[in-house]
Every structure is written in C-alpha cells, then in structure tokens.
Motif scaffolding. Structure first.
Motif, mmCIF file in Angstrom:
data_model
loop_
_atom_site.group_PDB
_atom_site.id
_atom_site.type_symbol
_atom_site.label_atom_id
_atom_site.label_comp_id
_atom_site.label_asym_id
_atom_site.label_seq_id
_atom_site.Cartn_x
_atom_site.Cartn_y
_atom_site.Cartn_z
ATOM 1 N N VAL A 82 -25.540 -99.851 -58.705
ATOM 2 C CA VAL A 82 -24.680 -99.465 -57.780
ATOM 3 C C VAL A 82 -25.395 -100.280 -56.351
ATOM 4 O O VAL A 82 -26.274 -100.097 -56.101
ATOM 5 N N THR A 83 -24.463 -101.470 -55.562
ATOM 6 C CA THR A 83 -24.865 -101.328 -54.104
ATOM 7 C C THR A 83 -24.267 -100.533 -53.622
ATOM 8 O O THR A 83 -22.818 -100.159 -53.514
ATOM 9 N N VAL A 84 -25.038 -100.275 -52.191
ATOM 10 C CA VAL A 84 -24.232 -99.220 -51.261
ATOM 11 C C VAL A 84 -23.928 -100.336 -50.564
ATOM 12 O O VAL A 84 -25.118 -101.477 -49.624
ATOM 13 N N ARG A 85 -22.613 -99.795 -49.805
ATOM 14 C CA ARG A 85 -22.295 -100.877 -48.289
ATOM 15 C C ARG A 85 -24.239 -100.705 -47.538
ATOM 16 O O ARG A 85 -24.002 -99.900 -47.219
ATOM 17 N N SER A 86 -24.227 -102.389 -46.528
ATOM 18 C CA SER A 86 -24.954 -102.555 -45.678
ATOM 19 C C SER A 86 -25.177 -101.524 -44.568
ATOM 20 O O SER A 86 -25.633 -100.747 -44.321
ATOM 21 N N GLY A 87 -23.719 -100.697 -43.917
ATOM 22 C CA GLY A 87 -23.538 -99.855 -43.314
ATOM 23 C C GLY A 87 -23.545 -98.886 -43.399
ATOM 24 O O GLY A 87 -22.599 -97.624 -42.495
ATOM 25 N N ARG A 89 -25.727 -97.215 -45.267
ATOM 26 C CA ARG A 89 -27.313 -96.388 -45.976
ATOM 27 C C ARG A 89 -27.775 -95.319 -45.460
ATOM 28 O O ARG A 89 -28.313 -94.829 -46.245
ATOM 29 N N GLN A 90 -27.217 -94.771 -44.326
ATOM 30 C CA GLN A 90 -27.440 -93.315 -44.194
ATOM 31 C C GLN A 90 -26.712 -92.547 -45.141
ATOM 32 O O GLN A 90 -26.967 -90.729 -44.697
ATOM 33 N N ARG A 91 -25.764 -92.639 -45.753
ATOM 34 C CA ARG A 91 -25.068 -91.966 -47.293
ATOM 35 C C ARG A 91 -25.907 -91.512 -48.858
ATOM 36 O O ARG A 91 -25.277 -91.074 -49.288
ATOM 37 N N SER A 96 -26.247 -89.861 -53.188
ATOM 38 C CA SER A 96 -27.881 -89.510 -54.747
ATOM 39 C C SER A 96 -27.188 -87.642 -55.266
ATOM 40 O O SER A 96 -27.057 -87.243 -56.527
ATOM 41 N N GLU A 97 -26.398 -86.928 -54.163
ATOM 42 C CA GLU A 97 -26.703 -85.727 -54.859
ATOM 43 C C GLU A 97 -25.473 -85.943 -55.544
ATOM 44 O O GLU A 97 -25.202 -84.630 -56.194
ATOM 45 N N GLU A 98 -24.411 -86.396 -55.078
ATOM 46 C CA GLU A 98 -23.158 -86.601 -55.825
ATOM 47 C C GLU A 98 -23.522 -86.878 -57.234
ATOM 48 O O GLU A 98 -22.864 -86.615 -58.262
ATOM 49 N N LEU A 99 -23.841 -87.928 -57.094
ATOM 50 C CA LEU A 99 -23.821 -88.828 -58.958
ATOM 51 C C LEU A 99 -25.231 -87.769 -59.530
ATOM 52 O O LEU A 99 -24.290 -87.353 -60.414
ATOM 53 N N ARG A 100 -26.083 -86.923 -59.198
ATOM 54 C CA ARG A 100 -26.619 -85.600 -59.578
ATOM 55 C C ARG A 100 -25.707 -85.123 -60.253
ATOM 56 O O ARG A 100 -26.512 -84.282 -61.278
ATOM 57 N N SER A 101 -25.002 -84.205 -59.744
ATOM 58 C CA SER A 101 -24.234 -83.343 -60.326
ATOM 59 C C SER A 101 -22.771 -83.964 -61.510
ATOM 60 O O SER A 101 -22.705 -82.603 -61.938
ATOM 61 N N LEU A 102 -22.830 -85.254 -61.523
ATOM 62 C CA LEU A 102 -21.633 -85.054 -62.348
ATOM 63 C C LEU A 102 -22.276 -85.248 -63.904
ATOM 64 O O LEU A 102 -23.015 -85.612 -64.223
ATOM 65 N N ALA A 142 -18.866 -95.069 -49.426
ATOM 66 C CA ALA A 142 -20.708 -96.151 -49.509
ATOM 67 C C ALA A 142 -21.060 -96.796 -50.456
ATOM 68 O O ALA A 142 -21.521 -97.614 -50.333
ATOM 69 N N VAL A 143 -20.043 -96.752 -51.456
ATOM 70 C CA VAL A 143 -20.540 -98.305 -52.922
ATOM 71 C C VAL A 143 -20.060 -99.612 -52.306
ATOM 72 O O VAL A 143 -18.168 -99.557 -51.781
ATOM 73 N N SER A 144 -20.324 -100.701 -52.415
ATOM 74 C CA SER A 144 -19.878 -101.784 -52.244
ATOM 75 C C SER A 144 -19.698 -102.469 -53.174
ATOM 76 O O SER A 144 -18.832 -103.093 -53.654
ATOM 77 N N SER A 145 -20.317 -102.537 -54.642
ATOM 78 C CA SER A 145 -20.055 -102.759 -55.582
ATOM 79 C C SER A 145 -21.006 -102.140 -57.224
ATOM 80 O O SER A 145 -21.426 -101.195 -56.839
ATOM 81 N N THR A 146 -20.460 -102.451 -57.879
ATOM 82 C CA THR A 146 -20.960 -102.130 -59.192
ATOM 83 C C THR A 146 -20.807 -103.049 -60.561
ATOM 84 O O THR A 146 -20.644 -103.685 -60.352
ATOM 85 N N ARG A 147 -22.098 -102.388 -61.488
ATOM 86 C CA ARG A 147 -22.060 -103.662 -62.682
ATOM 87 C C ARG A 147 -22.592 -102.583 -63.745
ATOM 88 O O ARG A 147 -23.843 -101.942 -63.744
ATOM 89 N N THR A 148 -21.674 -103.040 -65.284
ATOM 90 C CA THR A 148 -21.664 -101.567 -65.961
ATOM 91 C C THR A 148 -21.818 -102.939 -67.101
ATOM 92 O O THR A 148 -21.971 -103.536 -67.208
ATOM 93 N N SER A 149 -23.217 -101.725 -67.736
ATOM 94 C CA SER A 149 -24.165 -102.510 -69.197
ATOM 95 C C SER A 149 -23.985 -101.810 -70.221
ATOM 96 O O SER A 149 -24.233 -100.462 -70.359
ATOM 97 N N ILE A 150 -23.323 -101.736 -71.257
ATOM 98 C CA ILE A 150 -23.599 -101.288 -72.699
ATOM 99 C C ILE A 150 -25.222 -101.252 -72.794
ATOM 100 O O ILE A 150 -25.883 -102.181 -73.322
#
Length: 163
Positions: A82-87, A89-91, A96-102, A142-150
């Motif tokens: 996951v790449t976070v949008r440059s604008g 960064r404060q999020r 991180s907290e949201e992802l950790r709860s999934l 906050a997410v700019s892009s994702t890249r998924t690998s199996i």
C-alpha cells in the motif's frame, strides 16, 4: 501508532540459562515448567522465576497458539503493498489502526521505501482478496495505490538468541 518496540531493551542481559529458556519456549510454548527446568538444567522454582523475569522485561512478549489458516477456511494468503497519498501522511496512524483491526490481516508492516505498508492477508479466495482491497484500501481516502502478490508458501524462523 505504537507497537511496544520503545519498551524493548537492546541490552537484554541474557545469560545462557535465559537463552536456553527462550529457545525451548519458542520450540514448544506448551512445555511444562518441570520439563523446561530439566531441559535447561535449573530447579523448577528457578525456572518459573526466570520465565516471569523474561516476560516482565518484555523479552518474551506472549504465548500464542499457531493456527493453520487453511483449517479455518482461509486457503489463500496474499501480500498487499500500500502506498499512501503524499497529502495524506498525517493519516498513516489512523490507516494502520483500521487495518490492524480487520480479521483478514495476519501481519501489518509499516515501511520506509516506495510502499508505506505491506499487509499479509489470509482469505478464502481471490474474490475475498478483491473485496478486501476494494472495501478497505481502494475506497480509503489516504490510499494512493496497492499492489497484490499471492503467497505460494512461506516459512517463519524463530528469533535467534545469540551470545
């Protein structure tokens, strides 16, 4: 975003008995204190005191059961970069907290480099991956892009306790 790493002591002052206790518990966290004491060559009362000390010093951070995701119907593991949008960064801490709860998230790595996070997921199938990415990442402001690998296979080594 705290992971407890600020409480770790790089000068943990482990002697040979402590090292052996850590090694044995990594190999079998369900070993009885009596058997552990015998294997490391100390009295049972000494052994339990040593284990308690290792826990209180946060050298041992927990005792867990390892579960095979496939046995729980989660036959596919993937890594999502996951790449976070440059604008945004404060999020990062909030994301991180949201992802950790999934429930699908087995591990979350916060990185320096091109990607900001690597998420290790255990999911049912490729539809589950798609749904996870669409609902939790692509739709996130906050997410700019994702890249998924199996993940075809993986192996985890225990932490090596060296002199």
């Amino acid at each position: 975003m705290s992971d407890g790493s600020k409480n770790l002591r790089p000068d943990a002052d482990l002697d040979d008995v402590d090292r052996k206790i850590v090694e044995e518990l990594q190999a079998n966290g369900r070993i009885t204190n009596a058997e552990l004491a015998e294997r490391v060559g100390v009295a049972a009362s000494t052994c339990i005191a040593r284990v308690r000390s290792l826990v209180s010093r946060r050298i041992i951070t927990g005792f867990t059961a390892t579960v095979d995701p496939r046995a729980m119907g989660l036959g596919l593991e993937v890594l999502v970069g996951v790449t976070v949008r440059s604008g945004a960064r404060q999020r990062i801490a909030e994301l991180s907290e949201e992802l950790r709860s999934l429930p699908e998230v087995m591990q979350l790595f916060f990185l320096g480099g091109v990607e900001d996070f690597i998420i290790h997921l255990a999911v049912r199938d490729s539809d589950h991956v798609r749904d996870f990415v669409m609902e939790n990442l692509s739709a996130h402001p906050a997410v700019s892009s994702t890249r998924t690998s199996i993940v075809f296979s993986h192996h985890q080594n225990p932490v090596r306790v060296e002199d």
